[in-house]
Design an enzyme around this catalytic site. Structure first.
Site, PDB file in Angstrom:
ATOM      1  N   SER A  19       0.819  -1.214   0.000  1.00  0.00           N
ATOM      2  CA  SER A  19       0.000   0.000   0.000  1.00  0.00           C
ATOM      3  C   SER A  19       0.855   1.268   0.000  1.00  0.00           C
ATOM      4  CB  SER A  19      -0.894   0.043   1.249  1.00  0.00           C
ATOM      5  OG  SER A  19      -1.910  -0.930   1.176  1.00  0.00           O
ATOM      6  N   ASP A  64     -14.168   2.042   9.233  1.00  0.00           N
ATOM      7  CA  ASP A  64     -14.642   1.996   7.849  1.00  0.00           C
ATOM      8  C   ASP A  64     -15.078   3.417   7.508  1.00  0.00           C
ATOM      9  OD1 ASP A  64     -16.160   1.827   5.483  1.00  0.00           O
ATOM     10  OD2 ASP A  64     -16.548  -0.298   5.860  1.00  0.00           O
ATOM     11  N   TYR A 157     -10.005   4.008 -16.442  1.00  0.00           N
ATOM     12  CA  TYR A 157     -10.047   4.627 -15.110  1.00  0.00           C
ATOM     13  C   TYR A 157     -11.440   5.217 -14.847  1.00  0.00           C
ATOM     14  CZ  TYR A 157      -7.913   6.614 -10.885  1.00  0.00           C
ATOM     15  OH  TYR A 157      -7.586   6.923  -9.585  1.00  0.00           O
ATOM     16  N   LYS A 164     -11.390  11.341  -8.433  1.00  0.00           N
ATOM     17  CA  LYS A 164     -10.086  11.937  -8.096  1.00  0.00           C
ATOM     18  C   LYS A 164     -10.081  13.441  -8.428  1.00  0.00           C
ATOM     19  CE  LYS A 164      -7.593   8.417  -6.502  1.00  0.00           C
ATOM     20  NZ  LYS A 164      -7.308   8.276  -5.052  1.00  0.00           N
ATOM     21  N   ARG A 194       2.075  -1.162  -8.486  1.00  0.00           N
ATOM     22  CA  ARG A 194       1.397  -2.436  -8.265  1.00  0.00           C
ATOM     23  C   ARG A 194       0.980  -2.610  -6.809  1.00  0.00           C
ATOM     24  NH1 ARG A 194      -0.436  -5.657 -11.179  1.00  0.00           N
ATOM     25  NH2 ARG A 194       0.389  -5.917 -13.267  1.00  0.00           N
TER      26      ARG A 194
HETATM   27  O1  0WE Z   1      -6.817   4.873  -8.036  1.00  0.00           O
HETATM   28  C1  0WE Z   1      -6.405   3.799  -8.414  1.00  0.00           C
HETATM   29  C2  0WE Z   1      -7.148   2.526  -8.077  1.00  0.00           C
HETATM   30  C3  0WE Z   1      -8.435   2.759  -7.366  1.00  0.00           C
HETATM   31  C4  0WE Z   1      -9.385   1.595  -7.313  1.00  0.00           C
HETATM   32  C5  0WE Z   1      -9.050   0.268  -7.579  1.00  0.00           C
HETATM   33  C6  0WE Z   1     -10.016  -0.721  -7.481  1.00  0.00           C
HETATM   34  C7  0WE Z   1      -9.737  -2.162  -7.818  1.00  0.00           C
HETATM   35  C8  0WE Z   1     -10.682  -3.102  -7.110  1.00  0.00           C
HETATM   36  C9  0WE Z   1     -10.660   1.884  -6.949  1.00  0.00           C
HETATM   37  N1  0WE Z   1     -11.616   0.934  -6.852  1.00  0.00           N
HETATM   38  C10 0WE Z   1     -11.311  -0.346  -7.093  1.00  0.00           C
HETATM   39  N2  0WE Z   1     -12.313  -1.270  -6.992  1.00  0.00           N
HETATM   40  C11 0WE Z   1     -12.083  -2.584  -7.042  1.00  0.00           C
HETATM   41  O2  0WE Z   1     -13.032  -3.395  -6.966  1.00  0.00           O
HETATM   42  N3  0WE Z   1      -5.275   3.752  -9.180  1.00  0.00           N
HETATM   43  C12 0WE Z   1      -4.593   4.979  -9.514  1.00  0.00           C
HETATM   44  C13 0WE Z   1      -4.722   2.491  -9.712  1.00  0.00           C
HETATM   45  C14 0WE Z   1      -5.344   2.285 -11.054  1.00  0.00           C
HETATM   46  O3  0WE Z   1      -6.579   1.774 -11.162  1.00  0.00           O
HETATM   47  C15 0WE Z   1      -6.898   1.779 -12.508  1.00  0.00           C
HETATM   48  C16 0WE Z   1      -5.854   2.319 -13.244  1.00  0.00           C
HETATM   49  C17 0WE Z   1      -4.851   2.669 -12.307  1.00  0.00           C
HETATM   50  C18 0WE Z   1      -3.542   3.306 -12.605  1.00  0.00           C
HETATM   51  C19 0WE Z   1      -8.066   1.363 -13.139  1.00  0.00           C
HETATM   52  C20 0WE Z   1      -8.151   1.484 -14.520  1.00  0.00           C
HETATM   53  C21 0WE Z   1      -7.113   2.021 -15.250  1.00  0.00           C
HETATM   54  C22 0WE Z   1      -5.953   2.438 -14.627  1.00  0.00           C
END
Ligand code: 0WE
Length: 259
Positions: A19, A64, A157, A164, A194
């Site tokens: 994380s 939470d 995204y 965001k 990752r």
């Molecule tokens: O903000 C993020 C990830 C946020 C996120 C990830 C998940 C995965 C599991 C929010 N909600 C969920 N819900 C789930 O069930 N990032 C910046 C990482 C990220 O996520 C993406 C990215 C990137 C980079 C999703 C699509 C495309 C690119």
């Protein structure tokens, strides 16, 4: 002596040892901060407990963020350990998985939009509302974590990009409000990393490759890179910085074209 000596920091958003919140916690601990941790549910408790003990912390509180009552109870619990607070780190986001792929318009629903904005943006305000009284007169700082998808349209995204964007506006409005109390509010915008939140995201490897091949620094960033910038922004070294979004992305965001 570290640049966060004698600071007390609350860390919200650890889900694993990958994380971003963990990178931030380790950097803050290294610079002399005392730490407290929250965990979202019982499944995560022992994991966060192990990481807290690595930072010499035994303050471990369930929370939470989707519940105002749990946030209130969490701060009441924190107050039993500390009278005051210097730093709040918020590193939490969520959108339903089905909405993070394919067409934005086809896959975004009213409920998914609500969940993404509530979990990923409102929760930062909620922490400020309940935590500000403990931060009075402390040159305190709040920090959250955002992503370039707030500013640019990105494949997959989708609704998270809007959430965001809301979070980044939240940084500015909170900075404006809390500036009167000497509390600074900033964000780090991290390059792709990752983490658990990134697992199962379509084409994530491709995104990491693009950064490595094209970003000015020609490498991806680590949770330590993000942690170090976050620790600086929450320290008195950054006393004149508030309302700012600082990119920690090997410079990827400045590109106008990839060759
Ligand atoms: O903000 C993020 C990830 C946020 C996120 C990830 C998940 C995965 C599991 C929010 N909600 C969920 N819900 C789930 O069930 N990032 C910046 C990482 C990220 O996520 C993406 C990215 C990137 C980079 C999703 C699509 C495309 C690119």
């Amino acid at each position: 002596m570290g640049f966060l000596a004698d600071k007390k920091a609350l860390i919200v958003g650890i889900a694993s040892n990958r994380s971003i919140a963990w990178g931030i916690a380790q950097a803050m601990y290294r610079e002399g901060a005392k730490l407290a941790f929250t965990y979202q549910n019982d499944k995560l408790r022992s994991r966060v407990e192990t990481m807290a003990s690595e930072c010499a912390s035994d303050i471990l509180i369930p929370c939470d963020l989707r519940s105002d009552e749990e946030i209130q109870t969490m701060f009441a619990e924190l107050k039993k350990h500390w009278d005051d607070l210097d730093i709040i780190v918020h590193s939490a986001a969520f959108a339903p998985k089905e909405e993070l792929k394919g067409s934005y318009l086809e896959n975004t629903t009213r409920e998914g939009f609500r969940i993404a904005h509530d979990t990923s943006s409102y929760t930062f305000s909620a922490l400020a509302k309940e935590g500000r009284s403990m931060m009075q007169g402390h040159h305190a700082a709040m920090l959250t974590v955002t992503y370039l998808g707030a500013q640019r349209a990105m494949p997959n995204y989708n609704v998270m990009g809007l959430a965001k964007a809301s979070l980044e506006a939240n940084v500015r409005y909170m900075a404006y409000d809390l500036g009167l109390e000497g509390i600074r509010v900033n964000a780090v915008s991290a390059g792709p990393i990752r983490t658990l939140a990134a697992s199962g995201i379509a084409e994530f490897n491709l995104m990491l490759d693009k950064v490595e091949k094209n970003a000015p620094l020609r490498r991806n960033v680590s949770i330590d890179d993000v942690g170090n910038a976050a620790a600086f922004l929450c320290s008195d070294l950054a006393a004149g910085i508030t309302g700012e979004i600082t990119y920690v992305d090997s410079g990827y965001n400045i590109l106008g074209m990839m060759m």
